[in-house]
Design an enzyme around this catalytic site. Structure first.
Site, PDB file in Angstrom:
ATOM      1  N   ASP A 258      42.920  36.632  48.884  1.00  0.00           N
ATOM      2  CA  ASP A 258      42.363  37.929  48.521  1.00  0.00           C
ATOM      3  C   ASP A 258      42.251  38.779  49.785  1.00  0.00           C
ATOM      4  O   ASP A 258      42.468  38.295  50.890  1.00  0.00           O
ATOM      5  CB  ASP A 258      41.021  37.769  47.807  1.00  0.00           C
ATOM      6  CG  ASP A 258      39.976  37.073  48.660  1.00  0.00           C
ATOM      7  OD1 ASP A 258      40.192  36.924  49.865  1.00  0.00           O
ATOM      8  OD2 ASP A 258      38.942  36.674  48.103  1.00  0.00           O
TER       9      ASP A 258
ATOM     10  N   ASP B  49      42.175  33.058  38.487  1.00  0.00           N
ATOM     11  CA  ASP B  49      41.410  32.233  39.424  1.00  0.00           C
ATOM     12  C   ASP B  49      39.940  32.395  39.093  1.00  0.00           C
ATOM     13  O   ASP B  49      39.520  33.423  38.554  1.00  0.00           O
ATOM     14  CB  ASP B  49      41.646  32.671  40.872  1.00  0.00           C
ATOM     15  CG  ASP B  49      40.789  33.878  41.238  1.00  0.00           C
ATOM     16  OD1 ASP B  49      39.749  33.683  41.892  1.00  0.00           O
ATOM     17  OD2 ASP B  49      41.137  35.009  40.843  1.00  0.00           O
TER      18      ASP B  49
END
Length: 376
Positions: free
Chosen positions: A90, A270
């Site tokens: 991320d 996720d």
């Protein structure tokens, strides 16, 4: 590099294949979260054994600890953590914005106090791209502002969500420009924002589509909003994402959320839920959830899930898992995590098979009926 092959569809559900620099990912897929470079309680060997194809790393936390110098000495995150399959990182945006009053946002980026030692730090689209280049993750996420559901105890207004989303769009262009300047050989995903407002989501997607990202993510969901709002936005956005690119729903969620996401057209998921819940003794099974601390399991010789082929279910009883949890043994957290992640990955295997055989609607009905037995 990223190559996406859409193998077949069943309604909006998609069966695909993503080829990345460190391997091939069959979609729909769940990606275990390895915040600090490890999926909590799991070794890379165990992740391989349960069928993990790709894991997450956290740019923000790895930047702070161990630091880029350490990762760079290992020529990237893969060698550092002993994982040779794909990794998605991320951008660090979500963690920075989670700091609340400890950070200051400007057009340039975000200034904040390090949660490790209080040092003043600055993160921008360019710096996020530079960090992720050093990590050498297969999928890089643009730096964005995750629009909160609530501001000052009330839902974000249309104006607030629009301002946040438009800055994320400007940051998306800067992220892409820096990604290209660095000649990063991996893939870059854009993130659709816009809060709970469909028109803002459409504006975000239109702006991102001009930048030709390798894939598209849906951000800003599962951030405290009611479930019906999450599903409304998901079902609006997912079918509108470019059909020739992977679709990623960030930070979601329960098994039911994953199946609903697939039905809407999502390829990648996720969430920390299976690992975090495992450590707290909350286990997912085909026939509902199990709270292993409950006294009902004290003398139960059955496995958690008789339909499950994971190491935990093949070898240990509910009574033993109950005992480990009650006495606080580390093995309990490990066995619970092995099971929960295996369950999530097996669910995605069954989803892929159902889409291939064009029986996803039947699968979804049976899944809901099985899970409706509730919590034990």
């Amino acid at each position: 590099m990223l190559n996406f092959e859409l193998i077949t569809t069943d309604g909006n559900a998609r069966r695909g294949r993503v080829t990345l620099n460190h391997g091939v990912v069959e979609t729909p897929i769940f990606m275990p979260v390895g915040t600090y470079g490890s999926v909590k309680a799991m070794s890379p060997l165990e992740l391989n054994e349960i069928g993990a194809q790709i894991i997450l790393g956290n740019t923000f936390h790895l930047w702070l600890r161990p630091g880029l110098d350490v990762v760079n000495a290992h020529e990237g995150l893969h060698r550092f953590i002993g994982w040779d399959k794909p990794i998605l990182t991320d951008s660090g945006g979500f963690q920075v914005f989670s700091l609340g009053d400890l950070r200051k946002i400007t057009e340039d980026g975000v200034t904040f106090a390090s949660p490790v030692n209080g040092d003043k730090l600055f993160l921008s689209p360019e710096i996020s791209m530079q960090i992720q280049r050093t990590l050498n993750s297969d999928i890089v996420m643009q730096f964005d502002e995750c629009t909160p559901y609530e501001i000052d105890g009330r839902p974000a207004t249309h104006e607030e969500a629009a301002k946040s989303m438009r800055m994320s769009l400007r940051w998306a262009r800067r992220s892409r420009d820096e990604f290209e300047r660095l000649a990063n050989p991996n893939a870059l995903f854009g993130i659709v924002q816009g809060g709970m407002y469909e028109d803002l989501r459409d504006e975000s997607l239109a702006g991102l589509s001009e930048l030709d990202f390798h894939g598209f993510a849906i951000g800003g969901l599962s951030v405290g909003e009611p479930k019906e709002d999450m599903m409304r936005v998901l079902e609006h956005v997912a079918p509108r994402l470019p059909a020739n690119k992977p679709h990623y729903l960030m930070g979601v969620g329960t098994p039911e959320d994953l199946v609903a996401g697939v039905a809407a057209g999502v390829d990648m998921f996720d969430c920390v839920m299976p690992t975090r819940n495992a450590r707290n003794g909350w286990l997912f099974t085909r026939y509902g959830d199990v709270k292993i601390k409950n006294a009902a399991h004290r003398n139960d010789p059955r496995p958690l899930d008789e339909s499950c082929a994971c190491y935990t279910c093949r070898n240990f009883s509910r009574a033993y898992l109950h005992h480990l949890h009650r006495v606080g043994e580390i093995l309990g957290a490990r066995l619970n995590t092995i099971h929960n992640l295996h369950y999530y990955l097996q669910l995605m295997r069954e989803v892929r098979e159902a889409i291939e055989q064009h029986r996803f609607a039947d699968f979804r009905r049976q899944f809901a009926a099985d899970r409706a037995r509730g919590t034990q």
